[in-house]
Every structure is written in structure tokens, then in C-alpha cells.
Design an enzyme around this catalytic site. Structure first.
Site, PDB file in Angstrom:
ATOM      1  N   GLY A  50       7.127  20.167  43.156  1.00 36.48           N
ATOM      2  CA  GLY A  50       8.113  21.025  42.173  1.00 36.48           C
ATOM      3  C   GLY A  50       9.265  21.174  42.640  1.00 36.48           C
ATOM      4  O   GLY A  50      10.451  21.891  42.019  1.00 36.48           O
ATOM      5  N   TRP A  52      12.085  19.046  43.256  1.00 32.45           N
ATOM      6  CA  TRP A  52      13.072  18.465  42.239  1.00 32.45           C
ATOM      7  C   TRP A  52      13.539  19.480  41.272  1.00 32.45           C
ATOM      8  O   TRP A  52      14.808  19.847  40.726  1.00 32.45           O
ATOM      9  CB  TRP A  52      12.914  17.359  42.093  1.00 32.45           C
ATOM     10  CG  TRP A  52      13.119  16.218  43.626  1.00 32.45           C
ATOM     11  CD1 TRP A  52      13.013  16.673  44.917  1.00 32.45           C
ATOM     12  CD2 TRP A  52      13.305  15.388  42.969  1.00 32.45           C
ATOM     13  NE1 TRP A  52      13.223  15.317  45.268  1.00 32.45           N
ATOM     14  CE2 TRP A  52      13.470  14.528  44.841  1.00 32.45           C
ATOM     15  CE3 TRP A  52      14.215  14.024  42.158  1.00 32.45           C
ATOM     16  CZ2 TRP A  52      14.463  13.195  45.352  1.00 32.45           C
ATOM     17  CZ3 TRP A  52      14.195  12.624  42.266  1.00 32.45           C
ATOM     18  CH2 TRP A  52      14.485  12.377  43.767  1.00 32.45           C
ATOM     19  N   ASP A  69       3.669  15.271  35.776  1.00 30.90           N
ATOM     20  CA  ASP A  69       2.892  14.706  37.265  1.00 30.90           C
ATOM     21  C   ASP A  69       1.478  15.138  37.293  1.00 30.90           C
ATOM     22  O   ASP A  69       0.952  15.372  36.739  1.00 30.90           O
ATOM     23  CB  ASP A  69       3.230  15.761  38.573  1.00 30.90           C
ATOM     24  CG  ASP A  69       3.015  15.080  39.901  1.00 30.90           C
ATOM     25  OD1 ASP A  69       4.013  14.533  40.786  1.00 30.90           O
ATOM     26  OD2 ASP A  69       1.722  14.907  40.720  1.00 30.90           O
ATOM     27  N   ASP A  86      -0.611  12.097  32.910  1.00 27.89           N
ATOM     28  CA  ASP A  86       0.042  10.543  33.459  1.00 27.89           C
ATOM     29  C   ASP A  86       0.534  10.161  32.195  1.00 27.89           C
ATOM     30  O   ASP A  86       0.697  10.303  31.424  1.00 27.89           O
ATOM     31  CB  ASP A  86      -1.459   9.929  33.272  1.00 27.89           C
ATOM     32  CG  ASP A  86      -1.540   8.242  33.618  1.00 27.89           C
ATOM     33  OD1 ASP A  86      -0.486   7.293  34.291  1.00 27.89           O
ATOM     34  OD2 ASP A  86      -2.431   7.756  34.079  1.00 27.89           O
ATOM     35  N   LYS A 148      12.862   6.623  43.364  1.00 26.25           N
ATOM     36  CA  LYS A 148      12.231   6.288  44.203  1.00 26.25           C
ATOM     37  C   LYS A 148      11.839   5.436  44.840  1.00 26.25           C
ATOM     38  O   LYS A 148      10.978   4.312  44.019  1.00 26.25           O
ATOM     39  CB  LYS A 148      11.018   7.327  45.353  1.00 26.25           C
ATOM     40  CG  LYS A 148      11.017   6.985  46.573  1.00 26.25           C
ATOM     41  CD  LYS A 148      10.663   8.422  46.829  1.00 26.25           C
ATOM     42  CE  LYS A 148       9.065   8.733  46.850  1.00 26.25           C
ATOM     43  NZ  LYS A 148       8.634  10.359  46.847  1.00 26.25           N
TER      44      LYS A 148
END
Length: 193
Positions: A50, A52, A69, A86, A148
Site C-alpha cells: 500500500g 504507492w 491486489d 485478481d 515495473k
């Protein structure tokens, strides 16, 4: 040998009440690329634990943050809407309701690593492709994206996918990234309509 919990960024995160050291990566990205400026709606993919989302709530005081998440986060804020689940199995449009588009898509998603570089890179690439599909549907024109990726042979392909969607694309490895980490961040600014 340094222990993980002795890492200076981990200590700093604890001291500053952030959920994780990863917050400093987003801080560096924001300082350099201003991806969160003027954001009103931010989608945080792979949000746990959490940090971010915490940073987004601080830096964009008028923005609503929509986070998802597989693992829970423990942040309470009226501007944060979190869904544990998901990404491929939920209605993302329902998550961000009542808005229909977001100004920023963030993805700090990472696969469960196997230790086999080619497998881990392939799984990371799949997660970035998933984040791009979400952005294709929910990111507003002129919106920004950060994702990322584990560095490997797919880097040029993923970079090309960003170049095709955004006016500006950049690769960035924050200083707060652990030395042994293979992660890099793709930053796409100003999504083409």
C-alpha cells in the site's frame, strides 16, 4: 552481509510510516517525471502493501485512488477504494466507478519469483502486458502510466508497446531499487487518443 530489515530505505519507510520501502521508487519517478501532477483518479495495480497508494493520497490531495491486489492493504482513507482480488477476474470499470477513466495507471506488480531468470522475466512481462490492457480500456487520453518490469530479452518489446501508446516513453531505474534487483520502470506520459 546486510539483512533485508537493515536496508536504509526500509528503515526510512518505517520511520516515515509508509507501508513499504517501494514508496521511494514512486517518489523518485514523481520528482523526475511528474506523472501524478493534476491527477484526479489514479489506478494502483498490485497495490499491496500500500505504500504507492499512500504516496498518491499525499501528493495528489484531490485524487481518488483505486487500488487492487491479491493481498490486502491496511490503509483507511475516504479517497481510497481497495479491492482484494485478481485483476483478470474483476470488473475494473466497476472498481473505478463512479469515474469512467483514470488519469494515471500505476503497476508495481511482480510475479512470484522462481529463481529462474527467464521464467521470472516472462511472468513479469505478462503482468506488464496485463497492465497495458487495463490502461487501454481505462486510461484517459493524455494520461500517464508507470509499470515495473524485470529486465530481460523482452525489454525492447515492452518498451515498443509503450512507445506505440504514449507521446513520451522512458526507462528508469530508481536509486532506491536494491542493487541486486533486475527491475526497471517504464514511464509513459501523455497517452495518445
Amino acid at each position: 552481509m546486510r539483512k533485508w530489515n537493515d536496508d536504509p530505505f526500509t528503515k526510512k519507510a518505517r520511520k516515515e510510516n509508509y507501508e513499504a520501502r517501494s514508496v521511494y521508487k514512486l517518489q523518485e519517478i514523481q520528482k523526475r517525471d511528474r506523472v501524478l501532477d493534476n491527477a484526479r483518479a489514479i489506478l494502483d495495480l498490485g497495490a499491496a502493501p500500500g505504500s504507492w497508494s499512500q504516496f498518491c493520497l499525499e501528493i495528489a490531495p484531490k485524487a481518488n485512488v483505486f487500488a487492487i491486489d491479491l493481498s490486502p492493504i491496511h490503509i483507511s482513507n475516504p479517497r481510497l477504494k481497495f479491492l482484494e482480488g485478481d485483476i483478470e477476474q474483476v470488473d475494473m470499470a466497476q472498481l473505478i466507478a463512479p469515474v469512467t477513466q483514470v488519469d494515471v495507471v500505476l503497476s508495481d506488480m511482480a510475479p512470484k519469483t522462481t529463481g529462474i531468470a527467464s521464467v521470472d522475466v516472462a511472468r513479469s512481462t505478462e503482468l506488464v502486458a496485463l497492465a497495458l490492457r487495463v490502461a487501454d480500456h481505462l486510461l484517459a487520453p493524455k494520461g500517464n502510466m508507470v509499470a515495473k518490469l524485470f529486465m530481460g530479452e523482452s525489454l525492447k518489446t515492452v518498451e515498443a508497446a509503450f512507445i506505440a501508446r504514449f507521446d513520451t516513453t522512458r526507462l528508469f531505474r530508481p536509486e532506491s531499487t536494491r542493487k541486486q534487483s533486475k527491475e526497471i520502470f517504464l514511464i509513459g506520459k501523455s497517452r495518445r487518443a
